[in-house]
Every structure is written in structure tokens, then in C-alpha cells.
Write an enzyme that holds these catalytic residues in place. Sequence first.
Site, short mmCIF file in Angstrom:
data_model
loop_
_atom_site.label_atom_id
_atom_site.label_comp_id
_atom_site.label_asym_id
_atom_site.label_seq_id
_atom_site.Cartn_x
_atom_site.Cartn_y
_atom_site.Cartn_z
N SER A 190 -50.80 67.63 -79.92
CA SER A 190 -52.21 68.03 -79.86
C SER A 190 -52.62 68.34 -78.41
CB SER A 190 -53.07 66.93 -80.48
OG SER A 190 -54.39 67.38 -80.69
N ASP A 342 -53.98 72.83 -90.48
CA ASP A 342 -54.36 72.39 -89.14
C ASP A 342 -55.13 73.50 -88.45
OD1 ASP A 342 -54.57 71.37 -86.58
OD2 ASP A 342 -52.43 71.41 -86.14
N HIS A 372 -53.26 68.04 -89.19
CA HIS A 372 -53.33 67.69 -87.77
C HIS A 372 -53.34 66.17 -87.59
CE1 HIS A 372 -54.06 68.63 -83.58
NE2 HIS A 372 -54.87 67.58 -83.55
#
Length: 402
Positions: A190, A342, A372
Site C-alpha cells: 500500500s 482494490d 486492499h
Amino acid sequence: MVGFKALCFGLFCILFASHIYTPVPDNVEESWKVMALDATAKTCVFMALFLEKIGIMRFEEFLSMIFMLDYTQPVSDEYITVTDNTFIDVPVRLYLPKWKSETPRRAVIYIHGGGFCCGSFKQTAYDFLNRWTANKLNAVVVAVDYRLTSQYHFPVQLEDGITAVKFFLQDKILRKYGVDPNRICISGDSSGGTLTAAITQEMQNDPEVKHKIKIQALLYPALQIVDSNLPSHLDNEHGILLTRDIAIKLVSLYFTKDEALPQAMRRNQHMPLESRHLFKLVNWSTLLPEKYRKGHIYTEPILGRPTYSLPGLLDKRALPLLANDSQLQNLPLTYILTCQYDLLRDDGLMYVTRLRNVGVQVAHDHVEDGIHGALSYMSSPFHLHLGLRIRDMYISWLDKNL
């Protein structure tokens, strides 16, 4: 009167439930657990927004407080010695295999996610992942923390990461920990993937850096904000765990606390007039595979006349997809993992295309039922099979290529 209060409370509960409810796609396993985790996460976000609205504390401060409830101590076990340390003034957690090795070990530098505003290597999931990596690969693992956006903005987070990596790459430090200087990887998920990509670009293109990174691994990374209307942004606008509004708020805090930026980003009108030349670097109509473009029509972001001045919006160190081709072609073998459900999916997909276009070797895993932040759910009571599956894909690739 009691009946009226009960009615009002019931209506509030219904409205709140409808606000946080997100349908889970049919192909996502453990859908009931995913739904519960999503509701929990969105309840925390709702509380953070509410507390900020009434002036009790800022959004990012509340989220950081919640994340801190999950922090762990550096506990060693029969296989791995775990210690907290600092590289200059950057906190790190070291995972050192206990058994003797006749040859220098591989090393993995891991940078955690958390939207730049919260999180730490101390979280249970990251401690679990880094311990697992050290054990399975017989590798030295360095987990890096960086200053968060509750107090600091870009480029502080990047500078912390570069400081830690450069310190570790010194000959005397590599010898101290028994690391092979030719077998070092940087990984991140991320926002940690953002920092990983930026640090790797900086290190590989810096002639003063003696030891280069052998491989990099980017797990559902965030790599650009030039265009806030990518197909994955629109498909997952109200997505699982990460919505478009929250992603915009988090990435805005990376640069500023000025509310004008997230407001402009929601309209895709946040880029300054001098940024048009960057659009081709993130043009999803040419960089995304056809299957991810279906049902969407490309329109350029609208150049704005913002009241803010944020050079970081034009800086490849903040947004790695803005690097030009000559800066990308020196990059090492790269692993990129993307997830179908995501919001950040298309960032990773576009980076795959751009790296391959300049001759960089890229291994790409796309998880069709992925969401995600799945790596944050690998330990009880919140573990998902999906998180463990992504872990195993990542570790398998590292083992073969590092």
C-alpha cells in the site's frame, strides 16, 4: 417519549448500517468475515470523521490511536532473534535467524502501509509477516518505521526510508548482520509500496550508492494521484476496506492538511496548470490491459487553479509513476501484486506496463478475488485465507529470486 427515543435510535442504526454496508463480490472467499472486517473498519473511519467534525481530535490522530492498540513488543522465539533498534534516528525492528550460516544471508527491508498516517512494524500482522519471512528464507529482515502524517508531510516519510536503507547498506552494517550485499530486497504494501518504489528509484539512480537493490516487491501499491478517476477508482468507489473518499483524504494528508486539496481531488481538478505533460505517464487508456478498460471512457484530468502550492504533486519521489522512462530503465527485477477489488489496482497495473515497456523484468500476480489490505489480516482473530495466500505468493517469489 421512551417509544419515540427507541424509534429514533432504531432509525439511526438503520441509517448507520446502510452507510457502512458494502456488498461483497460472490467470488471473495469467507465473505461473511470480510463483511464483518469491512464494517469494523468503516465504523472506525466514521468515528474518526465524526470526532474531527466536532473538533475533539483530528481524523488521523484517532486512526493512529486505534492502530496502536494492535502494537506488539519485540519477542524472540526459538528460531528468530527480534530486537528494536534505530538506524541513525529511524526506528527499525530486526529479525535475525538464530542458526549459523556458512554463507552471508539474504536480506529483506520491509516498509509498512497505513495510508502514511498510521501503522507501524509493531502491528501484529507485520510482525507476523516479517518473522515468517526471516524464518522461511533464512534471511535478515529489517522492518522500517517512518514519521506519520499526523505531524509530518512529504518528503519526511521518504527521507526516513532512504536514511534507514542507506544506513543498512553500509559495508560495516552488512558485515555486522552477516548479509550478502548482492542479495537485498526492498518490499512494501500500500503506502509502503509507494515508499518502496520511490526509494528504489532513488537508490538505483544514485551513482554514490555502492550496493544496489537486487529486487523490489510492491504489494497493492499506491503510485499516482494525477488522475483520481481511474477505472479502479470508479469500480471500487465504495469498495471493501478502502473507499475513494477515504483514499483521497489519506493521500491528501501526505501533502497537506488544507481541505482544498481533497475537495479538488474528488472532482479530478487538483493538478496545477503546469502538470499537463505528466498526463501521458498515467494515461490508463494506453497503459491498462483491455479487460480493465472495458466500460470506461478516458477523459483527461481537468487542470485547476488551486489556492494551494504543493510541488509534491509533480514530484516522482512522491508519485513513482511520474518517473520518466530513463529513470525507470535502471530498476531491478520487480514483483507487483494487484487485487481486483482494490481502489489502487490500476496504479500497479500501469506500473507493470511502464516497466515492461522500458525493458525491466516484472513478475506480476493479479488476485482475482483480492481486496486492499489483505495482508493486515493474517493472524487470529481476524485472519483471512486471502491474506495467507498473498503472503505465500510473495514469499515464494522472494525465495526463487532473491
